[in-house]
Design an enzyme around this catalytic site. Structure first.
Site, PDB file in Angstrom:
ATOM      1  N   CYS A 132       0.818  -1.228   0.000  1.00  0.00           N
ATOM      2  CA  CYS A 132       0.000   0.000   0.000  1.00  0.00           C
ATOM      3  C   CYS A 132       0.845   1.269   0.000  1.00  0.00           C
ATOM      4  O   CYS A 132       0.325   2.349  -0.258  1.00  0.00           O
ATOM      5  CB  CYS A 132      -0.946  -0.003   1.190  1.00  0.00           C
ATOM      6  SG  CYS A 132      -2.151  -1.334   1.113  1.00  0.00           S
ATOM      7  N   HIS A 269      -3.277   7.517   2.331  1.00  0.00           N
ATOM      8  CA  HIS A 269      -3.665   6.183   1.860  1.00  0.00           C
ATOM      9  C   HIS A 269      -5.036   5.873   2.442  1.00  0.00           C
ATOM     10  O   HIS A 269      -5.318   6.180   3.606  1.00  0.00           O
ATOM     11  CB  HIS A 269      -2.630   5.157   2.319  1.00  0.00           C
ATOM     12  CG  HIS A 269      -3.076   3.748   2.071  1.00  0.00           C
ATOM     13  ND1 HIS A 269      -3.590   3.347   0.849  1.00  0.00           N
ATOM     14  CD2 HIS A 269      -3.105   2.658   2.879  1.00  0.00           C
ATOM     15  CE1 HIS A 269      -3.898   2.060   0.927  1.00  0.00           C
ATOM     16  NE2 HIS A 269      -3.625   1.623   2.139  1.00  0.00           N
ATOM     17  N   ASN A 299     -10.093   0.036   0.102  1.00  0.00           N
ATOM     18  CA  ASN A 299      -8.629   0.160   0.043  1.00  0.00           C
ATOM     19  C   ASN A 299      -8.140  -0.391  -1.300  1.00  0.00           C
ATOM     20  O   ASN A 299      -8.189  -1.598  -1.533  1.00  0.00           O
ATOM     21  CB  ASN A 299      -8.020  -0.615   1.216  1.00  0.00           C
ATOM     22  CG  ASN A 299      -6.504  -0.526   1.270  1.00  0.00           C
ATOM     23  OD1 ASN A 299      -5.865  -0.066   0.321  1.00  0.00           O
ATOM     24  ND2 ASN A 299      -5.935  -0.977   2.374  1.00  0.00           N
TER      25      ASN A 299
HETATM   26  N1  COA Z   1     -18.099  -8.295   9.711  1.00  0.00           N
HETATM   27  C1  COA Z   1     -18.556  -8.560  10.933  1.00  0.00           C
HETATM   28  N2  COA Z   1     -17.774  -8.841  11.979  1.00  0.00           N
HETATM   29  C2  COA Z   1     -16.438  -8.839  11.747  1.00  0.00           C
HETATM   30  C3  COA Z   1     -15.896  -8.571  10.498  1.00  0.00           C
HETATM   31  C4  COA Z   1     -16.768  -8.289   9.456  1.00  0.00           C
HETATM   32  N3  COA Z   1     -16.351  -8.009   8.211  1.00  0.00           N
HETATM   33  N4  COA Z   1     -14.560  -8.638  10.584  1.00  0.00           N
HETATM   34  C5  COA Z   1     -14.270  -8.945  11.858  1.00  0.00           C
HETATM   35  N5  COA Z   1     -15.422  -9.063  12.566  1.00  0.00           N
HETATM   36  C6  COA Z   1     -15.565  -9.384  13.970  1.00  0.00           C
HETATM   37  C7  COA Z   1     -14.390 -10.127  14.535  1.00  0.00           C
HETATM   38  O1  COA Z   1     -14.507 -11.493  14.280  1.00  0.00           O
HETATM   39  C8  COA Z   1     -14.480  -9.790  15.999  1.00  0.00           C
HETATM   40  O2  COA Z   1     -15.447 -10.609  16.582  1.00  0.00           O
HETATM   41  P1  COA Z   1     -15.202 -11.226  18.048  1.00  0.00           P
HETATM   42  O3  COA Z   1     -15.088 -10.022  18.938  1.00  0.00           O
HETATM   43  O4  COA Z   1     -16.419 -12.038  18.249  1.00  0.00           O
HETATM   44  O5  COA Z   1     -13.942 -11.992  17.939  1.00  0.00           O
HETATM   45  C9  COA Z   1     -15.034  -8.376  15.996  1.00  0.00           C
HETATM   46  O6  COA Z   1     -15.604  -8.166  14.717  1.00  0.00           O
HETATM   47  C10 COA Z   1     -13.989  -7.311  16.250  1.00  0.00           C
HETATM   48  O7  COA Z   1     -12.863  -7.590  15.411  1.00  0.00           O
HETATM   49  P2  COA Z   1     -11.604  -6.668  15.425  1.00  0.00           P
HETATM   50  O8  COA Z   1     -10.613  -7.232  14.475  1.00  0.00           O
HETATM   51  O9  COA Z   1     -11.179  -6.392  16.816  1.00  0.00           O
HETATM   52  O10 COA Z   1     -12.243  -5.309  14.850  1.00  0.00           O
HETATM   53  P3  COA Z   1     -11.547  -3.926  14.681  1.00  0.00           P
HETATM   54  O11 COA Z   1     -12.337  -2.881  15.352  1.00  0.00           O
HETATM   55  O12 COA Z   1     -10.070  -3.994  14.963  1.00  0.00           O
HETATM   56  O13 COA Z   1     -11.724  -3.666  13.116  1.00  0.00           O
HETATM   57  C11 COA Z   1     -10.446  -3.757  11.094  1.00  0.00           C
HETATM   58  C12 COA Z   1     -11.124  -4.558  12.187  1.00  0.00           C
HETATM   59  C13 COA Z   1      -9.807  -4.745  10.139  1.00  0.00           C
HETATM   60  C14 COA Z   1     -11.485  -2.943  10.371  1.00  0.00           C
HETATM   61  C15 COA Z   1      -9.385  -2.831  11.724  1.00  0.00           C
HETATM   62  O14 COA Z   1      -8.577  -3.545  12.612  1.00  0.00           O
HETATM   63  C16 COA Z   1      -8.529  -2.182  10.710  1.00  0.00           C
HETATM   64  O15 COA Z   1      -8.976  -1.390   9.893  1.00  0.00           O
HETATM   65  N6  COA Z   1      -7.220  -2.483  10.728  1.00  0.00           N
HETATM   66  C17 COA Z   1      -6.303  -1.901   9.768  1.00  0.00           C
HETATM   67  C18 COA Z   1      -6.448  -2.643   8.487  1.00  0.00           C
HETATM   68  C19 COA Z   1      -5.735  -1.971   7.388  1.00  0.00           C
HETATM   69  O16 COA Z   1      -5.711  -0.771   7.317  1.00  0.00           O
HETATM   70  N7  COA Z   1      -5.150  -2.768   6.501  1.00  0.00           N
HETATM   71  C20 COA Z   1      -4.525  -2.315   5.340  1.00  0.00           C
HETATM   72  C21 COA Z   1      -3.325  -1.527   5.646  1.00  0.00           C
HETATM   73  S1  COA Z   1      -2.615  -1.019   4.184  1.00  0.00           S
END
Ligand code: COA
Length: 342
Positions: A132, A269, A299
């Site tokens: 990215c 980004h 993204n």
């Molecule tokens: N739909 C519904 N529930 C989902 C889900 C989805 N698409 N994806 C994850 N969950 C659930 C998980 O299983 C978890 O459930 P649990 O509590 O029962 O285990 C819950 O939601 C919380 O998951 P978590 O990973 O803690 O959520 P979060 O608030 O951290 O959000 C992201 C997840 C991926 C959106 C976030 O961490 C993020 O944006 N990270 C950066 C990713 C990124 O930028 N990547 C590219 C970089 S270039």
């Protein structure tokens, strides 16, 4: 300059200061696949919901490449639109540098295929792989060539088809990404002359392989057993993204003796609206001075910054003279910034 030596007045020859050669932004363009996949449609095939995706990421929809759309075809379309915006013919291009993690083939490089597709008769092209952060890396590479006087006109392209490396059953990743391409044309020119420096003022690039396991593709074209699927520990990536990007924006401003008050635009980004808002708050920029496309594009990895830049330029928000800060973090980890006076 007059030197008074021993009562004799000597006129020293006028010192000719060489003009500062900078990479100037000449035009930008983007391309998005026709097919739009909204959150609700996605929720029909994987256990997620529109509400969850919007609340955690700000994403409403993403574009998905059709069978006929590839990194090359989309990158070429974005480049054509950048050339049209600049009013420059393909014949005058010296270099095509493409940031992509999803090339059509291992080789020829997507850049060389795009060079051919555009009918660029000379120069050179190659791909840059920095996930990215790829577009920021490509800017750094092109800027070095331009400052060194080796090239005068370069297309810098980010183009990605992440839909082809996603596990569409993994709700923690498949909801986050989309396909698309963005391109800009950089031309060598005098950076100063109107008072403020113009063009690409700086790029800062970083990487650290110690965190390779939090965001990666578990295969490659070179592996017989698996072409590869994107894997991510979202929470860890989120933590690193906020910390590393905060460092890199401070680094960019300090290197140019600027403060956040000098900035007109943040073009970040586009991974997650929460990360974008955190960066905006840190730079004390109101939301209307931050270009956001993640809601409509999701993204698009290396394509996200040039797509956002092209949108801001096309709709007249970003104007000549504006100071634009770009920043990104991606798999590697890689991260970096670029500061541009339009
Ligand atoms: N739909 C519904 N529930 C989902 C889900 C989805 N698409 N994806 C994850 N969950 C659930 C998980 O299983 C978890 O459930 P649990 O509590 O029962 O285990 C819950 O939601 C919380 O998951 P978590 O990973 O803690 O959520 P979060 O608030 O951290 O959000 C992201 C997840 C991926 C959106 C976030 O961490 C993020 O944006 N990270 C950066 C990713 C990124 O930028 N990547 C590219 C970089 S270039």
């Amino acid at each position: 300059m007059i030197n008074d030596i021993g009562g004799l007045l000597l006129a020293a020859p006028a010192v000719q200061t060489a003009p500062v050669i900078r990479s100037l932004l000449a035009g930008a363009g983007g391309y998005l696949p026709r097919r739009v996949l909204g959150n609700e449609e996605l929720a029909l095939s994987v256990d997620t919901s529109d509400a969850w995706i919007r609340e955690r990421t700000g994403i409403r929809q993403r574009h998905i490449a059709g069978p006929d759309e590839t990194a090359c075809s989309m990158g070429a379309a974005a480049a054509r639109s950048a050339l049209a915006a600049a009013g420059v013919a393909p014949q005058g291009i010296d270099a095509v540098i493409v940031a992509t993690s999803t090339p059509d083939q291992a080789f020829p490089a997507t850049a060389v295929s795009i060079q051919h597709a555009l009918g660029i008769p000379g120069g050179f092209g190659f791909d840059v792989s920095a996930a990215c952060t790829g577009f920021i890396y490509a800017l750094g590479v092109v800027d070095a060539f331009i400052r060194a006087g080796q090239i005068r006109r370069a297309l810098v392209i980010g183009t990605e088809v992440y839909s082809r490396i996603l596990d569409w059953q993994d709700r923690t990743t498949c909801v986050l990404f989309g396909d698309g391409a963005g391109a800009i044309l950089l031309t060598a020119g005098e950076g100063s002359g109107t008072g403020a420096d113009h063009g690409l003022l700086s790029t800062h690039l970083h990487s650290d392989g110690a965190h390779a396991d939090i965001l990666y593709v578990d295969g490659a074209v070179g592996r017989r057993d698996r072409p590869g699927t994107l894997r991510m520990n979202g929470r860890e990536v989120f933590r690193h993204a906020v910390a590393r990007m905060a460092e890199v924006v401070d680094e960019a401003l300090a290197a140019n003796n600027l403060t956040h008050a000098d900035l007109d635009w943040l073009v970040p980004h586009q991974a997650n609206l929460r990360i974008i808002n955190a960066m905006g708050r840190r730079l004390q920029l109101p939301p209307e001075r931050v270009i956001v496309t993640v809601d409509r594009h999701a993204n698009t990895s290396a394509a996200s910054i040039p797509l956002a830049l092209a949108e801001g330029l096309a709709d007249g928000r970003i104007r000549p003279g504006h100071l634009v800060l770009m920043e990104a973090l991606g798999g590697g980890l890689t991260w970096g910034s670029a500061l541009l006076r339009v």
